[in-house]
Scaffold this active site. Structure first.
Site, PDB file in Angstrom:
ATOM      1  CG  ASP A   6       0.977  41.715  27.847  1.00  0.00           C
ATOM      2  OD1 ASP A   6       1.255  42.306  26.571  1.00  0.00           O
ATOM      3  OD2 ASP A   6      -0.271  40.274  27.418  1.00  0.00           O
ATOM      4  CB  THR A  57      30.917  55.006  21.140  1.00  0.00           C
ATOM      5  OG1 THR A  57      29.925  55.600  20.649  1.00  0.00           O
ATOM      6  CG2 THR A  57      30.675  53.317  19.787  1.00  0.00           C
ATOM      7  CB  SER A  65      24.277  45.133  27.625  1.00  0.00           C
ATOM      8  OG  SER A  65      25.589  46.185  27.319  1.00  0.00           O
ATOM      9  CG  HIS A  82      27.990  62.913  11.060  1.00  0.00           C
ATOM     10  ND1 HIS A  82      28.030  62.976  11.925  1.00  0.00           N
ATOM     11  CD2 HIS A  82      27.070  62.495  10.175  1.00  0.00           C
ATOM     12  CE1 HIS A  82      27.090  62.425  12.613  1.00  0.00           C
ATOM     13  NE2 HIS A  82      26.631  61.814  11.051  1.00  0.00           N
ATOM     14  CG  HIS A  83      24.267  62.163   7.883  1.00  0.00           C
ATOM     15  ND1 HIS A  83      23.777  60.364   7.650  1.00  0.00           N
ATOM     16  CD2 HIS A  83      24.268  61.946   9.311  1.00  0.00           C
ATOM     17  CE1 HIS A  83      23.931  60.124   8.701  1.00  0.00           C
ATOM     18  NE2 HIS A  83      24.304  60.724   9.920  1.00  0.00           N
ATOM     19  CD  GLU A 109      15.337  55.288  11.546  1.00  0.00           C
ATOM     20  OE1 GLU A 109      14.834  55.942  12.556  1.00  0.00           O
ATOM     21  OE2 GLU A 109      15.418  53.805  11.225  1.00  0.00           O
ATOM     22  CB  SER A 112       3.824  50.553  12.645  1.00  0.00           C
ATOM     23  OG  SER A 112       4.062  49.801  13.422  1.00  0.00           O
ATOM     24  CB  SER A 113       8.254  53.188  14.544  1.00  0.00           C
ATOM     25  OG  SER A 113       8.150  52.846  13.035  1.00  0.00           O
ATOM     26  CG  HIS A 142      23.308  61.201  13.350  1.00  0.00           C
ATOM     27  ND1 HIS A 142      23.967  60.282  12.458  1.00  0.00           N
ATOM     28  CD2 HIS A 142      23.413  60.114  14.462  1.00  0.00           C
ATOM     29  CE1 HIS A 142      25.158  59.219  12.912  1.00  0.00           C
ATOM     30  NE2 HIS A 142      25.025  60.056  14.464  1.00  0.00           N
ATOM     31  CG  HIS A 202      19.019  46.890  -0.112  1.00  0.00           C
ATOM     32  ND1 HIS A 202      19.077  45.958   0.987  1.00  0.00           N
ATOM     33  CD2 HIS A 202      20.130  47.703   0.747  1.00  0.00           C
ATOM     34  CE1 HIS A 202      19.845  45.521   1.504  1.00  0.00           C
ATOM     35  NE2 HIS A 202      20.635  46.306   1.841  1.00  0.00           N
ATOM     36  CE  LYS A 227      26.624  50.717  25.614  1.00  0.00           C
ATOM     37  NZ  LYS A 227      25.138  51.430  26.453  1.00  0.00           N
ATOM     38  NE  ARG A 229      25.765  56.009  -0.525  1.00  0.00           N
ATOM     39  CZ  ARG A 229      24.764  56.577   0.351  1.00  0.00           C
ATOM     40  NH1 ARG A 229      25.151  57.765   1.417  1.00  0.00           N
ATOM     41  NH2 ARG A 229      23.857  55.756   0.892  1.00  0.00           N
ATOM     42  CD1 TRP A 246      18.634  55.664   2.968  1.00  0.00           C
ATOM     43  CD2 TRP A 246      17.494  55.827   4.624  1.00  0.00           C
ATOM     44  NE1 TRP A 246      19.566  55.720   3.149  1.00  0.00           N
ATOM     45  CE2 TRP A 246      18.844  55.755   4.610  1.00  0.00           C
ATOM     46  CE3 TRP A 246      15.993  55.506   4.681  1.00  0.00           C
ATOM     47  CZ2 TRP A 246      19.026  56.911   5.900  1.00  0.00           C
ATOM     48  CZ3 TRP A 246      16.397  56.611   7.113  1.00  0.00           C
ATOM     49  CH2 TRP A 246      17.275  56.750   6.929  1.00  0.00           C
ATOM     50  CE1 TYR A 248      24.853  56.899  17.297  1.00  0.00           C
ATOM     51  CE2 TYR A 248      24.217  58.436  16.457  1.00  0.00           C
ATOM     52  CZ  TYR A 248      25.506  57.249  17.137  1.00  0.00           C
ATOM     53  OH  TYR A 248      25.860  57.528  16.833  1.00  0.00           O
TER      54      TYR A 248
END
Lengths: 307, 535, 50
Positions: free
Chosen positions: B107, B329, B269, B303-304, B256, B170-171, B254, B78, B332, B451, B143, B258
């Site tokens: 293009d 943040t 925006s 922090h993870h 990632e 690809s990314s 991390h 998932h 924003k 979890r 994951w 963002y």
């Protein structure tokens, strides 16, 4: 374990944690407090609807964590009320449908921008100071009175009381294990402390500082008992330290679970801590030392399964 | 729009390859963008099916549906499908469609590379999903792929690593293309600080991708060599350290998150000023806030892993740096609020999704702030509180922004208007049930439910049932989305020469709808640029 | 009509400066990605053999 159909050749249920073990303690001074703890622990989980918040717990640290959590929570609630209040005001009163005319000159305002950058910084500093203090306090693991080596394995815990030959292998209780099978036909609610009970709980004294040396023999696990305010990863090849001192007025049974995905049995490796008076603890420990040699010696884990 | 440009556009209109060649050999940014979005939609529904399985299993206490090993496979897949298959390709698809239109480029700068970066995806996705079919099933280590657990899975282990490599390549190719396009193909006069915020946030996101996707590739490569070639990067018995993997993984992980959310900031925006009929408040502050968030994302990975036993000084550092992210943040959120303030608001579907984003992403931000406090995190870590937190920022955050973006630009892409009434149904069902789905998970986590467990103690049943019901309705409501899009493209009412949104601004709205196959063949003039920026 | 038509029809519009810019930026960003990849592997490898 835990595949379709269950086992079928399971012998009659052995003594669960608790009463059976209590009886073996004999006439120790701690029997009263232990029994009281048992009795007090049963109605702890009545309904699920009122499970809304973090438990206050029974150690100085867990109580302070709870306060920090609530402080942060209320700060967030107040900020949310302010920010959402302004948003909702706009949504209600600055609608085109009400004939609102846009103020297109409003593109930026240095003063306001400085204010809403500075104020959050101050709020954050206010939150960081108590958090930092508590963090330093929690990570002080010196001056402990009892040291226990905690060994995670797939899937259970082994506890070795340092300086003694007492070693306990603690696994999911058989009643939970049987009920947890696919199509077991057993209603989990009929099983006392389903998935939160073990065959041999960890026994610790109240009022004394207990230091845990946490490691693992296979994959990363995490030893967590919410009421004690302790969560530490069990990492193969490395030893983590954690400690707790249970409030002397709060002997009892405290339950937790592994908190890091560790394979198929991750949901099935609970932690149960019996907190008893120091005298009862000493009696128990002596009894284990003399009797324990043939029961459960230091051999920890079965080899890791392949899935 | 000048008359001559209009004619030029129409002259080009028919010159496009037909049949399968148009798609397989595609070099047109619009075609590639469309394919990215379709791929993302497919993966969203596959990942969503896995999520439905998870919620069905957790509907009540006691194992009902899946063996725990199968459950772990579902939750791992998932996450992988949603992150790498749904959200990231959706952003690349939107970038493909919108960046050239918004900066006045003909293009993407590297059209053939663009073709490659898309066509890697279906193969990578198929490889990822086929992991379910091999003996032993898909990987079930989450994951995050922590060793040594990850190494216990059989044939699917190298498959998933290869799939991640492909998705990563690809990314990276997509990100290279975005950076090169933005740096070189802006219309004359489109200075960096005149770029729309969607372009800005994507530029920053692309740099994040370049900086961290190779780190993930390195981490999984080391996992692979540990398993097959006898190295011991993460194996304590050989002198390595499993925690090292966590450090490397989260150094990727991390930024990632963002990568998943910054383009959402860009979309919001764009949408909020349009439907507030008012320019974005604090444009420059928004740009700098985005850049600060991106910079800070590199120094908060710890922090993870507050509970893995880092030195106290390191924990303090990561706590403070994480809390610091709340400042940009916050800026924003305040700017978006100020944009709506004294505006003239109307609530078409894109705006509804943007407003829901504003509220619900902020809730996720608050729980993130709570999670930053290390002592509290000792209790939150690894529980459903964390699950609630990151789903609040990813579902009503990233995914609502993607849906808002589609509802916002679909008339531009197709030249047709979708069924507003159905889209509002889609919105209200989503917005209500996403809360029914995820809000109770805060309670579960605080009350002590870890979890990633396949079964739980009976006292957690009540809130899990609520959450599952929310999940089922939310999941079913998403089926409206492809239907609405399909119906719009096929038989929607043509929007004609007018802008579909009266408050819309920017170069893309200076083009006719549907946007011609080849747009901005000649760069827009300064007059067009100025007209586009006008309100 | 060639399938890569879009790229070709776009290409003549680009100035020499733009083409040079595209080439340079592509090289720079690609090398950055490779440097991160190998850099991280090497650092991790050194960490292992501390």
């Amino acid at each position: 374990m835990r595949r379709k159909g269950g086992r079928g050749d399971r012998a009659a249920e052995r003594a669960e944690e608790g009463p059976g073990r209590c009886a073996r303690l004999g006439k120790g001074a701690g029997i009263v407090s232990l029994a009281a703890a048992m009795a007090g622990a049963v109605p702890a989980f009545a309904s699920g609807w009122d499970l809304l918040n973090m438990p206050r717990g029974v150690t100085n640290v867990s109580t302070r964590i709870y306060s920090l959590h609530m402080m942060a929570f209320w700060v967030c609630v107040v900020l949310a009320a302010l920010v959402f209040g302004v948003m909702i005001w706009s949504l209600l009163f600055h609608r085109k449908a009400r004939g609102a005319v846009p103020d297109v000159t409003m593109v930026h305002n240095t003063k306001v921008e400085i204010v809403w950058t500075t104020i959050p910084v101050l709020i954050l500093v206010g939150m960081a100071i108590p958090a930092a203090r508590l963090l330093v306090r929690i990570n002080n693991n010196t001056d402990s009175e009892v040291s226990i080596r905690v060994n995670g394995f797939q899937w259970g815990w082994q506890y070795q009381y340092l300086g003694t030959n007492v070693s306990i292998v603690s696994k999911l209780s058989q009643s939970s294990d049987a009920a947890s099978m696919l199509d077991s036909g057993t209603n989990p609610r009929s099983v006392p402390h389903y998935l939160l009970s073990v065959d041999h709980p960890l026994v610790v004294p109240v009022g004394e500082k207990v230091r845990l040396l946490i490691t693992s023999v296979d994959v990363i696990h995490s030893w967590w008992v919410p009421d004690l305010g302790v969560k530490r990863s069990a990492i193969p090849g490395f030893i983590n330290e954690a400690s707790f001192t249970i409030d002397p007025s709060k002997p009892g049974v405290y339950r937790g679970q592994c908190a890091d995905l560790c394979g198929r049995g991750h949901a099935y490796m609970p932690i149960v801590v019996h907190a008893v008076s120091p005298a009862a603890f000493q009696t128990w420990l002596k009894q284990q030392e003399s009797a324990g040699k043939q029961v459960s010696t230091g051999e920890p884990a079965p080899p890791a399964a392949s899935t | 729009m000048t008359e001559s440009h209009e004619t030029a556009v129409h002259a080009e209109h028919d010159h496009k390859p037909h049949g399968w060649r148009r798609w397989v050999f595609a070099t047109n940014h619009k075609d590639i963008g469309t394919m990215y979005l379709i791929f993302s939609g497919l993966m969203f529904f596959l990942g969503g099916a896995a999520a439905m399985g998870i919620r069905a299993q957790l509907f009540k206490s006691g194992l009902e549906l899946f063996d725990p090993a199968e459950f772990n496979q579902l939750l791992t897949m998932h996450a992988l499908m949603m992150i790498f298959g749904a959200v990231m390709p959706a952003w690349v698809g939107l970038a493909n469609w919108m960046i050239p239109l918004q900066i006045g480029a003909p293009d993407m700068a590297l059209p053939r590379l663009n073709n490659l970066s898309f066509w890697i995806l279906p193969f990578a996705g198929a490889l990822l999903i086929s992991a379910f079919l091999v003996p032993g099933g898909a990987p079930a280590g989450g994951w995050t792929m922590y060793p040594p657990l990850m190494e216990q899975f059989g044939a699917s282990f190298p498959m998933v690593i290869f799939a991640i490599h492909l998705l990563g390549i690809s990314s990276i190719l997509g990100a290279i293309n975005v950076i090169v396009t933005i740096m070189n193909l802006r219309a004359p006069g489109m200075s960096l600080l005149r770029m729309p915020l969607f372009v800005w946030t994507w530029l920053i996101t692309a740099y994040l991708l370049i900086a961290v996707m190779p780190v993930l590739a390195g981490a999984v490569t080391m996992l692979l060599t540990d398993h097959f070639f006898g190295t011991s990067f993460f194996n304590a018995a050989g002198g390595g350290d499993p925690v090292l993997f966590l450090h490397v993984f989260w150094f990727f992980g991390h930024p990632e998150v963002y990568i998943l959310i910054l383009p959402a900031f860009g979309v919001i925006s764009e949408i909020i000023p349009t439907f507030s009929r008012k320019p974005l408040f604090g444009y420059e502050a928004m740009v700098y806030a985005t850049a600060s968030i991106a910079f800070l994302s590199f120094i908060v990975w710890g922090h993870h892993m507050f509970t893995v036993g880092m030195p106290v000084a390191a924990q303090l550092f990561f706590m403070l740096s994480t809390m610091l992210i709340a400042v940009p943040t916050g800026v924003k959120v305040f700017n978006w609020t100020a944009t709506m303030w004294r505006g003239s608001l109307s609530f078409e579907p894109p705006m509804l999704f943007a407003v829901a984003f504003l509220f619900l992403f902020t809730i996720g931000g608050f729980s993130g702030l709570m999670l930053a406090l290390v002592p509290s995190d000792y209790q939150y870590h690894g529980t459903y509180f964390v699950v609630a937190h990151f789903h609040y920022v990813l579902v009503p955050g990233a995914i609502f922004a993607i849906m808002g973006a589609v509802y916002y630009w679909l008339p531009k892409w197709s030249g047709r208007m979708y069924d507003m009434r159905l889209a509002k149904w889609h919105f209200w069902l989503s917005a209500i049930f996403v809360n029914v789905l995820f809000f109770p998970q805060h309670f579960l986590g605080l009350a002590g439910m870890p979890r990633r467990i396949a079964d739980y103690a009976p006292q957690f049943t009540d809130w899990n049932m609520v959450s599952s019901i929310g999940g089922f309705v939310f999941g079913a409501a998403q089926l409206l989305f492809p239907y609405i899009v399909w119906q719009c493209v096929r038989s929607g009412k043509p929007v004609g020469a007018n802008k579909p949104w009266e408050g819309a601004h920017g170069l893309e709205w200076e083009l006719p709808s549907p946007a011609p196959y080849h747009s901005w063949q000649e760069p827009p003039s300064e007059a067009v640029l100025a007209h586009g920026a006008e309100h | 009509m060639s399938p890569t038509d879009s790229a070709r029809s776009a290409a003549p519009e680009l100035s020499a400066r733009q083409r040079r810019g595209i080439r340079r930026t592509t090289w720079a960003v690609s090398l950055l990605a490779l440097a991160v990849y190998f850099g991280y592997m090497i650092v991790t490898f050194m960490q292992m053999h501390r």
